[in-house]
Design an enzyme around this catalytic site. Structure first.
Site, PDB file in Angstrom:
ATOM      1  N   SER A   1     -22.229 -17.328  27.966  1.00  0.00           N
ATOM      2  CA  SER A   1     -22.242 -18.022  29.255  1.00  0.00           C
ATOM      3  C   SER A   1     -23.152 -19.251  29.250  1.00  0.00           C
ATOM      4  O   SER A   1     -22.845 -20.242  29.917  1.00  0.00           O
ATOM      5  CB  SER A   1     -22.666 -17.065  30.363  1.00  0.00           C
TER       6      SER A   1
ATOM      7  N   CYS B   1     -16.759 -10.800  31.161  1.00  0.00           N
ATOM      8  CA  CYS B   1     -18.030 -10.840  30.440  1.00  0.00           C
ATOM      9  C   CYS B   1     -18.749 -12.173  30.699  1.00  0.00           C
ATOM     10  O   CYS B   1     -19.241 -12.368  31.808  1.00  0.00           O
ATOM     11  CB  CYS B   1     -17.792 -10.560  28.960  1.00  0.00           C
TER      12      CYS B   1
ATOM     13  N   ARG C   1     -22.364  -7.142  24.171  1.00  0.00           N
ATOM     14  CA  ARG C   1     -23.496  -7.880  24.769  1.00  0.00           C
ATOM     15  C   ARG C   1     -23.197  -8.159  26.253  1.00  0.00           C
ATOM     16  O   ARG C   1     -23.298  -9.277  26.738  1.00  0.00           O
ATOM     17  CB  ARG C   1     -23.781  -9.186  24.011  1.00  0.00           C
TER      18      ARG C   1
ATOM     19  N   HIS D   1     -13.976  -6.348  28.248  1.00  0.00           N
ATOM     20  CA  HIS D   1     -12.947  -7.229  27.681  1.00  0.00           C
ATOM     21  C   HIS D   1     -11.569  -6.559  27.598  1.00  0.00           C
ATOM     22  O   HIS D   1     -11.168  -6.144  26.505  1.00  0.00           O
ATOM     23  CB  HIS D   1     -13.343  -7.611  26.248  1.00  0.00           C
TER      24      HIS D   1
ATOM     25  N   GLU E   1      -8.853  -7.915  27.399  1.00  0.00           N
ATOM     26  CA  GLU E   1      -7.957  -8.738  26.572  1.00  0.00           C
ATOM     27  C   GLU E   1      -7.966  -8.336  25.103  1.00  0.00           C
ATOM     28  O   GLU E   1      -7.112  -8.772  24.342  1.00  0.00           O
ATOM     29  CB  GLU E   1      -8.324 -10.231  26.724  1.00  0.00           C
TER      30      GLU E   1
END
Ligand code: GLN
Length: 197
Positions: A48, A78, A137, A173, A175
């Site tokens: 980020s 995330c 994380r 996640h 995906e």
């Protein structure tokens, strides 16, 4: 019209693949003109603090804020969830977010890469079958304000998925695990919102 995936950094290809397999046309968004052409946006996982710097450098941060304010459906996973949070805890110095979700999120809440883990979650909004969730994380949603709703919590009660109007965010996640229901849920919002039509 197509759905956008913010493609400055992170696992945007995986999100694009999931959206395409659900029948959407996908635009990889790196410039304001591309953002202006999409009906919704996925902000992927990644880092980020880097995504924040790149969105500002590419002139996307303010257009993104404006789009969120105008009601564009956005789904963040995330790092993407961190980008959507109104308050970011444990950010790097000067780290900003796009905001929109009435939550505070703590980065790297489960420790380092080695503290990554997988678990099954109950997500009533997506039906009875549990969601297999991979946390890398990952951030945690430390507080959910009155405008946002928690969609899922881990065993210790901490919140890891939220929704607020056209905004959706997960600490994990979907995906990368073949779990498509969050993307379907997001695409329903895209269809209902009719943003940019
Ligand atoms: N720890 C990362 C961050 O702060 C998020 C990790 C991820 O997206 N898998 O942005």
């Amino acid at each position: 019209m197509s759905v956008g995936v913010l493609a400055l950094q992170g696992d945007f290809r995986e999100h694009a693949d999931v959206l395409r397999s659900l029948g959407s046309e996908v635009t990889l968004v790196r410039r304001p003109e591309e953002l202006a052409s999409v009906t919704g946006l996925v902000i992927p996982g990644g880092e980020s603090s880097v995504m924040d710097k790149l969105t500002r450098m590419f002139g996307l941060a303010d257009p993104l804020r404006a789009a969120v304010e105008r009601g564009m459906p956005v789904y963040g996973t995330c790092a993407g969830l961190i980008m959507l949070a109104d308050t970011v805890l444990d950010g790097i110095s000067g780290q900003q977010s796009i905001g929109g979700l009435d939550i505070s999120v703590r980065r790297n809440a489960f420790g380092s890469q080695t503290a990554s883990f997988e678990t099954d979650l109950d997500v009533p909004a997506l039906g009875n079958a549990p969601v297999h969730a991979v946390f890398i994380r990952a951030p945690v949603v430390e507080s959910v304000g009155p405008r946002a709703t928690a969609l899922a919590t881990i065993a210790d009660g901490r919140c890891v998925a939220v929704e607020q109007g056209n905004l959706l965010g997960t600490s994990f996640h979907p995906e990368i695990t073949g779990e498509y229901r969050f993307h379907e849920y997001f695409l329903q919002k895209v269809q209902t919102a009719g943003f940019g039509a």
